[in-house]
Design an enzyme around this catalytic site. Structure first.
Site, PDB file in Angstrom:
ATOM      1  N   GLY A 180       0.840  -1.207   0.000  1.00  0.00           N
ATOM      2  CA  GLY A 180       0.000   0.000   0.000  1.00  0.00           C
ATOM      3  C   GLY A 180       0.869   1.249   0.000  1.00  0.00           C
ATOM      4  N   GLY A 187      -6.240   4.931   9.980  1.00  0.00           N
ATOM      5  CA  GLY A 187      -5.587   5.415  11.201  1.00  0.00           C
ATOM      6  C   GLY A 187      -6.434   6.436  11.954  1.00  0.00           C
ATOM      7  N   TYR A 188      -5.808   7.545  12.291  1.00  0.00           N
ATOM      8  CA  TYR A 188      -6.456   8.576  13.106  1.00  0.00           C
ATOM      9  C   TYR A 188      -7.290   9.550  12.264  1.00  0.00           C
ATOM     10  CZ  TYR A 188      -2.915   6.975  16.464  1.00  0.00           C
ATOM     11  OH  TYR A 188      -2.135   6.210  17.291  1.00  0.00           O
ATOM     12  N   LYS A 194      -6.909  14.717   0.251  1.00  0.00           N
ATOM     13  CA  LYS A 194      -6.010  14.339   1.343  1.00  0.00           C
ATOM     14  C   LYS A 194      -4.570  14.249   0.839  1.00  0.00           C
ATOM     15  CE  LYS A 194      -4.616  11.148   4.844  1.00  0.00           C
ATOM     16  NZ  LYS A 194      -4.581   9.800   5.383  1.00  0.00           N
ATOM     17  N   HIS A 241       0.176  15.807   5.610  1.00  0.00           N
ATOM     18  CA  HIS A 241       1.599  15.897   5.942  1.00  0.00           C
ATOM     19  C   HIS A 241       2.452  15.225   4.856  1.00  0.00           C
ATOM     20  CE1 HIS A 241      -0.518  12.475   7.447  1.00  0.00           C
ATOM     21  NE2 HIS A 241       0.559  11.833   7.870  1.00  0.00           N
ATOM     22  N   ARG A 242       1.956  14.100   4.309  1.00  0.00           N
ATOM     23  CA  ARG A 242       2.695  13.368   3.275  1.00  0.00           C
ATOM     24  C   ARG A 242       2.742  14.189   1.978  1.00  0.00           C
ATOM     25  NH1 ARG A 242      -0.096   9.348   4.476  1.00  0.00           N
ATOM     26  NH2 ARG A 242       1.028   8.648   6.299  1.00  0.00           N
ATOM     27  N   ASP A 288       8.531   8.192   7.455  1.00  0.00           N
ATOM     28  CA  ASP A 288       8.084   7.839   8.795  1.00  0.00           C
ATOM     29  C   ASP A 288       7.115   8.925   9.214  1.00  0.00           C
ATOM     30  OD1 ASP A 288       8.520   5.810  10.888  1.00  0.00           O
ATOM     31  OD2 ASP A 288       8.936   7.559  12.128  1.00  0.00           O
ATOM     32  N   SER A 289       5.983   8.524   9.741  1.00  0.00           N
ATOM     33  CA  SER A 289       4.965   9.537  10.026  1.00  0.00           C
ATOM     34  C   SER A 289       4.200   9.211  11.286  1.00  0.00           C
ATOM     35  CB  SER A 289       4.002   9.626   8.842  1.00  0.00           C
ATOM     36  OG  SER A 289       3.381   8.376   8.642  1.00  0.00           O
TER      37      SER A 289
HETATM   38  P1  IMP Z   1       3.851   4.907   9.216  1.00  0.00           P
HETATM   39  O1  IMP Z   1       4.919   5.940   9.191  1.00  0.00           O
HETATM   40  O2  IMP Z   1       3.196   4.734   7.897  1.00  0.00           O
HETATM   41  O3  IMP Z   1       4.269   3.628   9.859  1.00  0.00           O
HETATM   42  O4  IMP Z   1       2.668   5.473  10.098  1.00  0.00           O
HETATM   43  C1  IMP Z   1       2.708   5.477  11.497  1.00  0.00           C
HETATM   44  C2  IMP Z   1       1.331   5.562  12.058  1.00  0.00           C
HETATM   45  O5  IMP Z   1       0.922   6.934  12.112  1.00  0.00           O
HETATM   46  C3  IMP Z   1       0.232   4.851  11.264  1.00  0.00           C
HETATM   47  O6  IMP Z   1       0.122   3.519  11.624  1.00  0.00           O
HETATM   48  C4  IMP Z   1      -1.002   5.630  11.675  1.00  0.00           C
HETATM   49  O7  IMP Z   1      -1.463   5.183  12.916  1.00  0.00           O
HETATM   50  C5  IMP Z   1      -0.447   7.039  11.835  1.00  0.00           C
HETATM   51  N1  IMP Z   1      -0.593   7.797  10.575  1.00  0.00           N
HETATM   52  C6  IMP Z   1       0.395   8.173   9.719  1.00  0.00           C
HETATM   53  N2  IMP Z   1      -0.114   8.861   8.680  1.00  0.00           N
HETATM   54  C7  IMP Z   1      -1.444   8.893   8.870  1.00  0.00           C
HETATM   55  C8  IMP Z   1      -2.519   9.458   8.114  1.00  0.00           C
HETATM   56  O8  IMP Z   1      -2.373  10.049   7.031  1.00  0.00           O
HETATM   57  N3  IMP Z   1      -3.742   9.293   8.652  1.00  0.00           N
HETATM   58  C9  IMP Z   1      -3.987   8.640   9.807  1.00  0.00           C
HETATM   59  N4  IMP Z   1      -3.033   8.076  10.542  1.00  0.00           N
HETATM   60  C10 IMP Z   1      -1.753   8.216  10.085  1.00  0.00           C
END
Ligand code: IMP
Length: 191
Positions: free
Chosen positions: A12, A147-148, A169, A174-175, A67-68
């Site tokens: 994904g 997610g959130y 979106k 942020h992305r 990383d987010s």
């Molecule tokens: P990762 O960097 O993709 O592993 O994201 C870390 C975690 O941050 C995810 O599992 C979500 O819980 C949260 N997160 C990151 N980006 C988003 C977003 O765009 N929407 C909602 N949750 C996010």
């Protein structure tokens, strides 16, 4: 066409990166599953750098990592780098966040996305951090995203992430901000 390894095992995330990087003539590939990177950094940028660098060294190719996570002001920046590990499911994570925030008047929060690009040597060539400011609602709204998203309200758009269409979106998150910031430098990279 140069192959760049996306430092994730998640298809994904690969598709999402492909959408953001479609104007570049890169072929993106998932990291081989046997390469595992411990996310031991204390910040999003440290974790993105670690992932990009270690995957680049292990594959001897260019690598890109992100990383987010979500930082909530009244919770001193939590869940932050622990956003994914804050609960066992999306519903669980949202429930915990709303419980910990309680009736706090201060609902200010930000989503952060760090991006890092590493050379085959592991040296970091580029990095950036994109931020989207918002507020944590008291109850979820909307059914899109993941997610959130349903509790993250963006005043500038008057919607939660979960109420936005995909393209909306992609642009304001942020992305989206992080990729927009890094794109001019990515185009200049001699890969
Ligand atoms: P990762 O960097 O993709 O592993 O994201 C870390 C975690 O941050 C995810 O599992 C979500 O819980 C949260 N997160 C990151 N980006 C988003 C977003 O765009 N929407 C909602 N949750 C996010």
């Amino acid at each position: 066409m140069t192959t760049v390894i996306v430092a994730t095992g998640n298809p994904g995330k690969l598709h999402e990166m492909q959408a953001y990087l479609k104007t570049l003539s890169w072929e993106l590939a998932l990291k081989p599953p046997e390469i595992e990177v411990d996310e031991t950094g204390q910040t999003f940028l440290e974790n993105a750098r670690l992932k990009a660098s270690q995957v680049a060294i292990a594959t001897q190719r260019w690598a890109i990592a992100d990383d987010s996570g979500l930082m909530v002001d009244a919770l001193d920046g939590a869940p932050g780098i622990y956003s994914a590990r804050y609960g066992s499911s999306d519903a669980d994570r949202i429930e915990r966040l709303l419980r910990e925030l309680g009736d706090s008047e201060n609902r200010q929060a930000q989503f952060v996305c760090a991006l890092a690009v590493a050379r085959p040597s592991g040296a970091i060539a580029l990095e950036t951090e994109g931020i989207c400011l918002g507020k944590i609602l008291k109850a979820p709204r909307g059914s899109g995203g993941f997610g959130y998203d349903p509790i993250f309200y963006v005043p500038a758009q008057g919607k939660t992430f979960a109420e936005m269409g995909r393209a909306e979106k992609e642009k304001y998150s942020h992305r989206g901000v992080a990729f927009e910031q890094i794109m001019p430098a990515l185009k200049q990279l001699e890969i």
